[in-house]
Design an enzyme around this catalytic site. Structure first.
Site, short mmCIF file in Angstrom:
data_model
loop_
_atom_site.label_atom_id
_atom_site.label_comp_id
_atom_site.label_asym_id
_atom_site.label_seq_id
_atom_site.Cartn_x
_atom_site.Cartn_y
_atom_site.Cartn_z
N ASP A 13 0.84 -1.25 0.04
CA ASP A 13 -0.04 0.07 0.13
C ASP A 13 0.75 1.09 -0.10
O ASP A 13 0.55 2.29 0.66
CB ASP A 13 -1.07 0.14 1.31
CG ASP A 13 -1.94 -1.26 1.28
OD1 ASP A 13 -2.39 -1.66 0.28
OD2 ASP A 13 -1.82 -1.90 2.51
N LYS A 16 2.24 2.31 -5.13
CA LYS A 16 2.79 1.91 -6.35
C LYS A 16 2.05 2.00 -7.68
O LYS A 16 2.53 2.45 -8.51
CB LYS A 16 3.20 0.36 -6.10
CG LYS A 16 3.96 -0.23 -5.09
CD LYS A 16 4.23 -1.32 -5.11
CE LYS A 16 3.23 -2.27 -4.46
NZ LYS A 16 2.89 -2.02 -3.13
N GLY A 40 -4.36 -4.13 -4.24
CA GLY A 40 -5.37 -3.15 -4.66
C GLY A 40 -4.58 -2.01 -5.15
O GLY A 40 -4.26 -1.09 -4.18
N HIS A 41 -4.47 -1.44 -6.48
CA HIS A 41 -3.75 -0.40 -6.86
C HIS A 41 -4.72 1.01 -7.11
O HIS A 41 -5.54 0.71 -8.06
CB HIS A 41 -3.03 -0.82 -7.97
CG HIS A 41 -1.78 -1.76 -7.58
ND1 HIS A 41 -0.83 -2.55 -8.33
CD2 HIS A 41 -1.27 -2.16 -6.34
CE1 HIS A 41 -0.03 -3.11 -7.58
NE2 HIS A 41 -0.19 -2.88 -6.32
N GLN A 225 2.17 -5.79 -3.25
CA GLN A 225 2.56 -5.85 -1.74
C GLN A 225 3.87 -5.43 -1.56
O GLN A 225 4.10 -4.37 -2.31
CB GLN A 225 2.62 -7.32 -1.21
CG GLN A 225 0.99 -8.14 -1.37
CD GLN A 225 0.83 -8.67 -2.74
OE1 GLN A 225 1.50 -9.22 -3.27
NE2 GLN A 225 -0.52 -8.33 -3.10
#
Ligand code: IMP
Length: 432
Positions: A13, A16, A40-41, A225
């Site tokens: 988180d 990225k 989750g981007h 991650q």
């Protein structure tokens, strides 16, 4: 032209997705190489928010090819949903734009069921997984019981593999976890239909990358991650089930190490962690609450509140070693605006020992207390700043302290969620 890997230096988180989106301007192909829809981007483009779990964050750029490598574990329903959402939003995802490795492993319903059942059984010692079946899918890959994307294209092969593996899974689900067994026929119908949808996108990512590289194109590898969630090098067992470090870009995409020229680490201006596990610089008072609410620190995948802490350069320096980082991108600096005194962890006191890297043993890490350097904060809104020299003096001082402690240069400072809210000091595709 260069090939660049982006990794998170903390516990995920770090932002990225936004950085990959920004750097995609200079890349031709963007490649995911590990993890799955536990990631989750989040991207904000022209005021619209997008969250991707599987599709590489470069997908919003016309003319770029996005690839999902063999090292990713794919929940086909999630991938198809992302493709459909993008199509609906006017960003058509065609087989020219998205290539999915035929050799990536498929997350099956029993993986999700086992993930949930195992966490429930662990009670207080649960890892706090995202519940997406990631760990059980990687387990089957390693134990050679996995189902890969190409298996979805052959009904007979698929059914025979499924029947074999389901026998064992149902035994465990029913007799060990006391859960309902799963039915092979329903799974086969569902997954073979996914296979039909995904077939046009399936390809050999390794070959495609070699071809692109030979043509002098630039490749951008998007880690998911963070380094300290790495299955080997992270805070085991409170980790994810893949190697999140840069070295895995090679295995997880099928490219040789000498084809990669640069690795850049992303660090949030503070630290967050979701799920269980040690977190030496965690802030448990109202400052932690403040950072969580201003930074919107709630999981993009599960919505869980993230634990918040001070920037920890022990964590970051350990990542520099594990990934061979050339430089850092600092994200969410704007979130710290208004915090009167800032702290940066500079080392750990572990009993009578002083440590300057994260000890791999959980007990040792849990016993560590950070030593902090304290710095004054700033009040000014920095979201419109685009040049380092225009930052408030205390923000400059904060960043220069990080750079000095880390011992590697800062490349980009993100000062807001928008695509253009950055101070770009160096571009990893340019300085070689
Ligand atoms: P899993 O990857 O779902 O097995 O979860 C294992 C651990 O990694 C849990 O603590 C999760 O919260 C954490 N984790 C997995 N993916 C992410 C991510 O993308 N960001 C932050 N934490 C993650």
């Amino acid at each position: 032209m260069a090939n660049v890997v982006i990794v998170g230096t903390q516990w995920g988180d770090e932002g990225k997705g936004k950085v990959v989106d920004l750097l995609t301007d200079r890349a031709d192909c963007v490649v995911r190489f590990q993890g799955g829809n536990n990631a989750g981007h989040t991207l904000v483009v022209q005021g619209q928010k997008y969250i991707f779990h599987l599709i590489p964050s470069g997908i919003l750029h016309p003319g770029k090819v996005c690839m999902i490598g063999n090292g990713v574990v794919i929940d086909p329903a999630v991938l198809i949903h992302e493709i459909d959402k993008l199509n609906e939003a006017g960003n058509p995802v065609t087989p020219e734009k998205l290539v999915v490795s035929r050799y990536a492993h498929v997350i099956m319903p029993y993986h999700r069921a086992m993930d949930a059942a195992r966490e429930n059984r662990k009670g207080k010692t649960r890892i706090g997984t995202t519940g997406r079946g990631i760990g059980p899918c990687y387990e089957d890959k390693v134990s050679r019981n996995g189902i890969r994307i190409h298996d979805l294209f052959d009904p007979a092969v698929f059914r025979s593999k499924l029947d074999q593996v389901l026998e064992e899974k149902n035994f465990l689900l029913e007799h060990y976890f006391k859960e309902a067994p799963l039915e092979a026929g329903a799974i086969a119908d569902e997954y073979l239909a996914y296979g039909e949808r995904l077939a046009p996108f399936a390809g050999n990512v390794s070959e495609r990358l070699q071809e692109a590289d030979r043509q002098g194109k630039s490749l951008l590898f998007e880690g998911a991650q963070g380094t300290h969630l790495d299955i080997d090098h992270g805070t085991y067992p409170y980790v994810t089930s893949s190697n999140t470090v840069a070295g895995n870009a090679c295995c997880g995409a099928g490219i040789g190490p000498v084809r990669i020229q640069k690795v850049i680490g992303i660090a949030k201006a503070y630290t967050t962690r979701v799920g269980g596990g040690p977190f030496p610089s965690e802030i448990l008072d109202e400052t932690g609450e403040y950072i969580r609410s201003v930074g919107g620190e709630f999981g993009a995948t599960t919505g869980r509140p993230r634990r918040c802490g001070w920037l920890d350069t022990v964590v970051v320096k350990t990542s520099i070693r594990l990934n061979g980082l050339a430089g850092l991108v600092i994200t969410k600096l704007d979130v710290l605006t208004g915090v009167p005194r800032l702290k940066i962890a500079t080392g750990y006191q572990c009993g009578s020992m002083k440590l300057d890297s994260v000890p791999p043993e959980l007990d040792a890490l849990e016993a560590c207390r950070p030593n902090y350097e304290e710095l004054p904060g700033w009040e000014e809104n920095i979201t419109k700043v685009r040049n380092f020299s225009d930052l408030p003096e205390n923000a400059k001082r904060y960043l220069l302290t990080i750079e000095e402690l880390a011992g590697i240069p800062l490349y980009i400072i993100s000062v807001g969620p928008g695509r253009d809210e950055n101070i770009v000091l160096r571009n990893p595709f340019e300085d070689r």
